[in-house]
Design a protein around this motif. Sequence first.
Motif, mmCIF file in Angstrom:
data_model
loop_
_atom_site.group_PDB
_atom_site.id
_atom_site.type_symbol
_atom_site.label_atom_id
_atom_site.label_comp_id
_atom_site.label_asym_id
_atom_site.label_seq_id
_atom_site.Cartn_x
_atom_site.Cartn_y
_atom_site.Cartn_z
ATOM 1 N N LEU A 295 1.380 17.149 -18.607
ATOM 2 C CA LEU A 295 1.809 17.050 -20.002
ATOM 3 C C LEU A 295 3.183 17.683 -20.191
ATOM 4 O O LEU A 295 4.042 17.120 -20.901
ATOM 5 C CB LEU A 295 0.790 17.727 -20.912
ATOM 6 N N SER A 296 3.424 18.827 -19.569
ATOM 7 C CA SER A 296 4.726 19.487 -19.695
ATOM 8 C C SER A 296 5.834 18.589 -19.172
ATOM 9 O O SER A 296 6.883 18.443 -19.814
ATOM 10 C CB SER A 296 4.721 20.814 -18.922
ATOM 11 N N GLU A 297 5.625 17.993 -18.015
ATOM 12 C CA GLU A 297 6.630 17.101 -17.451
ATOM 13 C C GLU A 297 6.901 15.926 -18.382
ATOM 14 O O GLU A 297 8.061 15.550 -18.608
ATOM 15 C CB GLU A 297 6.165 16.588 -16.085
ATOM 16 N N TRP A 298 5.844 15.358 -18.943
ATOM 17 C CA TRP A 298 6.005 14.215 -19.859
ATOM 18 C C TRP A 298 6.766 14.630 -21.122
ATOM 19 O O TRP A 298 7.643 13.888 -21.597
ATOM 20 C CB TRP A 298 4.630 13.657 -20.213
ATOM 21 N N LEU A 299 6.449 15.801 -21.660
ATOM 22 C CA LEU A 299 7.141 16.268 -22.866
ATOM 23 C C LEU A 299 8.608 16.537 -22.589
ATOM 24 O O LEU A 299 9.485 16.178 -23.383
ATOM 25 C CB LEU A 299 6.465 17.533 -23.398
ATOM 26 N N PHE A 300 8.916 17.168 -21.465
ATOM 27 C CA PHE A 300 10.312 17.438 -21.129
ATOM 28 C C PHE A 300 11.103 16.148 -20.929
ATOM 29 O O PHE A 300 12.272 16.061 -21.305
ATOM 30 C CB PHE A 300 10.403 18.295 -19.863
ATOM 31 N N ASP A 301 10.478 15.141 -20.349
ATOM 32 C CA ASP A 301 11.165 13.887 -20.062
ATOM 33 C C ASP A 301 11.328 13.003 -21.298
ATOM 34 O O ASP A 301 12.305 12.248 -21.396
ATOM 35 C CB ASP A 301 10.413 13.090 -18.987
ATOM 36 N N ASN A 302 10.394 13.106 -22.234
ATOM 37 C CA ASN A 302 10.382 12.154 -23.345
ATOM 38 C C ASN A 302 10.648 12.768 -24.715
ATOM 39 O O ASN A 302 11.052 12.048 -25.635
ATOM 40 C CB ASN A 302 9.031 11.435 -23.386
ATOM 41 N N HIS A 303 10.417 14.061 -24.857
ATOM 42 C CA HIS A 303 10.574 14.673 -26.184
ATOM 43 C C HIS A 303 11.234 16.042 -26.040
ATOM 44 O O HIS A 303 12.372 16.139 -25.623
ATOM 45 C CB HIS A 303 9.202 14.772 -26.872
ATOM 46 N N ALA A 304 10.506 17.074 -26.396
ATOM 47 C CA ALA A 304 10.991 18.451 -26.252
ATOM 48 C C ALA A 304 9.777 19.347 -26.185
ATOM 49 O O ALA A 304 8.706 19.004 -26.690
ATOM 50 C CB ALA A 304 11.888 18.844 -27.419
ATOM 51 N N PHE A 305 9.935 20.496 -25.564
ATOM 52 C CA PHE A 305 8.805 21.415 -25.437
ATOM 53 C C PHE A 305 9.347 22.824 -25.284
ATOM 54 O O PHE A 305 9.975 23.162 -24.285
ATOM 55 C CB PHE A 305 7.957 21.024 -24.224
ATOM 56 N N TYR A 306 9.125 23.641 -26.314
ATOM 57 C CA TYR A 306 9.535 25.037 -26.295
ATOM 58 C C TYR A 306 8.279 25.902 -26.373
ATOM 59 O O TYR A 306 7.612 25.945 -27.407
ATOM 60 C CB TYR A 306 10.456 25.358 -27.475
ATOM 61 N N LEU A 307 7.959 26.572 -25.285
ATOM 62 C CA LEU A 307 6.766 27.412 -25.233
ATOM 63 C C LEU A 307 7.077 28.681 -24.458
ATOM 64 O O LEU A 307 7.700 28.635 -23.397
ATOM 65 C CB LEU A 307 5.606 26.666 -24.552
ATOM 66 N N ALA A 308 6.625 29.795 -25.001
ATOM 67 C CA ALA A 308 6.762 31.086 -24.315
ATOM 68 C C ALA A 308 5.394 31.739 -24.233
ATOM 69 O O ALA A 308 4.701 31.871 -25.248
ATOM 70 C CB ALA A 308 7.732 31.995 -25.062
ATOM 71 N N GLY A 309 4.998 32.122 -23.028
ATOM 72 C CA GLY A 309 3.785 32.908 -22.847
ATOM 73 C C GLY A 309 4.165 34.359 -22.662
ATOM 74 O O GLY A 309 4.885 34.699 -21.717
ATOM 75 N N LEU A 310 3.726 35.215 -23.567
ATOM 76 C CA LEU A 310 4.094 36.639 -23.524
ATOM 77 C C LEU A 310 2.977 37.457 -22.893
ATOM 78 O O LEU A 310 1.809 37.263 -23.205
ATOM 79 C CB LEU A 310 4.351 37.164 -24.941
ATOM 80 N N GLU A 311 3.347 38.356 -22.007
ATOM 81 C CA GLU A 311 2.378 39.244 -21.378
ATOM 82 C C GLU A 311 2.608 40.664 -21.873
ATOM 83 O O GLU A 311 3.744 41.139 -21.908
ATOM 84 C CB GLU A 311 2.495 39.180 -19.858
ATOM 85 N N LYS A 312 1.515 41.351 -22.226
ATOM 86 C CA LYS A 312 1.620 42.713 -22.732
ATOM 87 C C LYS A 312 0.994 43.747 -21.796
ATOM 88 O O LYS A 312 1.095 44.949 -22.046
ATOM 89 C CB LYS A 312 0.962 42.804 -24.115
ATOM 90 N N SER A 313 0.338 43.273 -20.755
ATOM 91 C CA SER A 313 -0.283 44.191 -19.802
ATOM 92 C C SER A 313 -0.379 43.502 -18.451
ATOM 93 O O SER A 313 -0.136 42.303 -18.328
ATOM 94 C CB SER A 313 -1.678 44.606 -20.285
ATOM 95 N N GLY A 314 -0.739 44.271 -17.431
ATOM 96 C CA GLY A 314 -0.888 43.706 -16.104
ATOM 97 C C GLY A 314 0.217 44.145 -15.158
ATOM 98 O O GLY A 314 1.145 44.878 -15.525
ATOM 99 N N ALA A 315 0.133 43.664 -13.916
ATOM 100 C CA ALA A 315 1.050 44.101 -12.865
ATOM 101 C C ALA A 315 2.497 43.764 -13.170
ATOM 102 O O ALA A 315 3.412 44.553 -12.874
ATOM 103 C CB ALA A 315 0.626 43.480 -11.529
ATOM 104 N N PHE A 316 2.750 42.606 -13.767
ATOM 105 C CA PHE A 316 4.127 42.204 -14.036
ATOM 106 C C PHE A 316 4.738 43.066 -15.144
ATOM 107 O O PHE A 316 5.922 43.412 -15.083
ATOM 108 C CB PHE A 316 4.180 40.723 -14.410
#
Length: 445
Positions: A295-316
Amino acid sequence: MSYSTKGPKPFERASKSSHHHVINDPEVLRALTSLHVPPRQEAGQIGSLTIPFVPTQSEIEHVVAIDGGYTHVPIRDGYPSAAIHFFQFGALHFKTEDLFRLERFDHVSPEDMQRLKNMSRLKLALATSGARRSDCTSLEESVRRTLYEFLCMQQLEEDSSLMDTLAWFVFRRYQSSRSSRHTNWELGNNPYGGGKVMLNEGNMTKEFTFACPITSKTIFLTDVFRLHELIEEDVGAAGVAGYVAGIVEHLILLHIIRNLLRKDRAALKQVLFIMDRPTGWFGVTATVHTLMLELSEWLFDNHAFYLAGLEKSGAFVEHATLIREHMTAGSVLVLNDSYIYKFISPGEEDARRPYASSSYYGHKVIFKSRLGQMYVVSLPVKELLKTPQPSDIPNLMDVLTHIEQLHCDMYENALLPVALANKLVSLSAHPSSQILKAFAKSSVA
């Protein structure tokens, strides 16, 4: 393990001197000396690995923050115990111009805050231990049917349900031309035994169900998430709670995207989605990540897709805290496999596969804003790579520009939409869980 007691007798306390048996054991010493612990990153190395942050002008005018919360509530104390999980999910929407306008004032009025609290809430009660629905014969069936019916009922003020969106997602109905690969999904574990089973879109009923080829019993479309593998009648189903949260939060995201495409495709390039989790599907739900990559590939190729996944804990996040003083303000560290396995993950790098390629649909970056806040952000990509370059992450600088603009001083390295969404849907241990406990006990027959 020491004895506990419910009566007047005291607890059995652990020994204060038995530790010397552990310390003097050669096998324990051998196990400790063989451990691999990732080394700390040295200050001089960071500068050569980061790239400068370049703010952009994008068309983004709306921000949608998606979050969920849940709490465990006992409905019967003692033995055997019984418990349910209460969930609450929400999609918080506001216009970026409303936020920027508020920044010019010293005080925020209740009316202005209400403008930022335009949220749709979804609520779910799920029996997870010592209880089941009266119309089900087992806890497993109870959990499966409850999630299925919940998604069938929830529409988020649209004319189709989250279950309809799940079918749109699984069978790639967004594609103008589909092959048999798009209209079939292999369920890795049949809820009724017998191993794998193929779910064909043509065999799906109007209620989004299938007939088991072995028993003719009902397979729900929601069984693609394989939650039934985690449920044991005696132990319970508490282990599915985190997965349910991830499923519903992702389906809210997909539901909004789907309806934007249906009503006004051009509007998609004006929306930034923020999720309070990494861009990945984990555990038993992990196989679905391939659908998200498509789905991400299709959205990038045909429309637009702005998504951010935020992490608040964990190793990173812990690593980001460690290197904070070594990164210059306004810089971005794009994490590749070599870096992750050397400094963050204790695992061994697979030369044939990118890091977490069985669950992620995005790459991670560590971003230090010009104001000094540190963020671990994951962004969707067309393809997972072992050594991603900034150009391999679509809209990288556009998304980071708005993350910097949306900073919030309420908490360390916080974003306003995420902080607000969490406030509006989270269920605290006290007093929320106590109130829910009283409510549940008074409602259960």
